[in-house]
Write a protein that holds these residues in place. Sequence first.
Motif, PDB file in Angstrom:
ATOM      1  N   ARG A  58      95.858 -39.081 -37.070  1.00  0.00           N
ATOM      2  CA  ARG A  58      96.229 -40.486 -36.862  1.00  0.00           C
ATOM      3  C   ARG A  58      97.676 -40.707 -37.278  1.00  0.00           C
ATOM      4  N   MET A  59      98.465 -41.288 -36.382  1.00  0.00           N
ATOM      5  CA  MET A  59      99.855 -41.636 -36.660  1.00  0.00           C
ATOM      6  C   MET A  59      99.914 -43.051 -37.233  1.00  0.00           C
ATOM      7  N   THR A  60     100.789 -43.248 -38.205  1.00  0.00           N
ATOM      8  CA  THR A  60     100.985 -44.553 -38.830  1.00  0.00           C
ATOM      9  C   THR A  60     102.446 -44.951 -38.680  1.00  0.00           C
ATOM     10  N   CYS A  61     102.666 -46.195 -38.296  1.00  0.00           N
ATOM     11  CA  CYS A  61     104.036 -46.695 -38.153  1.00  0.00           C
ATOM     12  C   CYS A  61     104.600 -47.022 -39.528  1.00  0.00           C
ATOM     13  N   LEU A  62     105.758 -46.456 -39.846  1.00  0.00           N
ATOM     14  CA  LEU A  62     106.442 -46.755 -41.099  1.00  0.00           C
ATOM     15  C   LEU A  62     107.366 -47.957 -40.964  1.00  0.00           C
ATOM     16  N   GLY A  63     107.485 -48.475 -39.751  1.00  0.00           N
ATOM     17  CA  GLY A  63     108.308 -49.657 -39.527  1.00  0.00           C
ATOM     18  C   GLY A  63     109.551 -49.351 -38.710  1.00  0.00           C
ATOM     19  N   GLY A  97      97.898 -36.307 -41.059  1.00  0.00           N
ATOM     20  CA  GLY A  97      97.330 -34.973 -41.169  1.00  0.00           C
ATOM     21  C   GLY A  97      98.362 -33.887 -41.423  1.00  0.00           C
ATOM     22  N   CYS A  98      99.373 -33.803 -40.561  1.00  0.00           N
ATOM     23  CA  CYS A  98     100.342 -32.699 -40.654  1.00  0.00           C
ATOM     24  C   CYS A  98     101.732 -33.145 -41.103  1.00  0.00           C
ATOM     25  N   THR A 122      98.136 -41.204 -31.934  1.00  0.00           N
ATOM     26  CA  THR A 122      97.530 -39.882 -32.048  1.00  0.00           C
ATOM     27  C   THR A 122      98.621 -38.824 -32.056  1.00  0.00           C
ATOM     28  N   CYS A 123      98.595 -37.951 -33.060  1.00  0.00           N
ATOM     29  CA  CYS A 123      99.594 -36.893 -33.198  1.00  0.00           C
ATOM     30  C   CYS A 123      99.411 -35.853 -32.097  1.00  0.00           C
ATOM     31  N   ILE A 124     100.510 -35.489 -31.450  1.00  0.00           N
ATOM     32  CA  ILE A 124     100.422 -34.493 -30.389  1.00  0.00           C
ATOM     33  C   ILE A 124     100.321 -33.076 -30.957  1.00  0.00           C
ATOM     34  N   ARG A 125     100.608 -32.893 -32.230  1.00  0.00           N
ATOM     35  CA  ARG A 125     100.519 -31.569 -32.854  1.00  0.00           C
ATOM     36  C   ARG A 125      99.102 -31.265 -33.318  1.00  0.00           C
TER      37      ARG A 125
END
Length: 99
Positions: A12-17, A52-53, A5-8
Amino acid sequence: MERETCIRCGGRMTCLGRQDLQKGAPGWHLRGDFERIGREDVLPVEVWVCGGCGRLEFYLAQMAAPEEPSGIARTPCPFCGQLHEMDDARCPHCGKRLY
């Protein structure tokens, strides 16, 4: 997981690796010729991005402890390149769904 979860914006945060970040160099060097420098100059990080951002977050990648061989064949993750057992549903290194 708190990283999802984005703090800004709450998106939804996604791992790019997992990437190797070169320490002490000007600018960002996420990919490069790390064979010519010492491994002590490289910091393994996980890179996460918000859908999102667009916020990027870097987390220190977990250093894997030496594992006992399980007898299950291992294959590289198509997303981060780290080895994982062939029957893993998700990569244990970057968290991406494998099948």
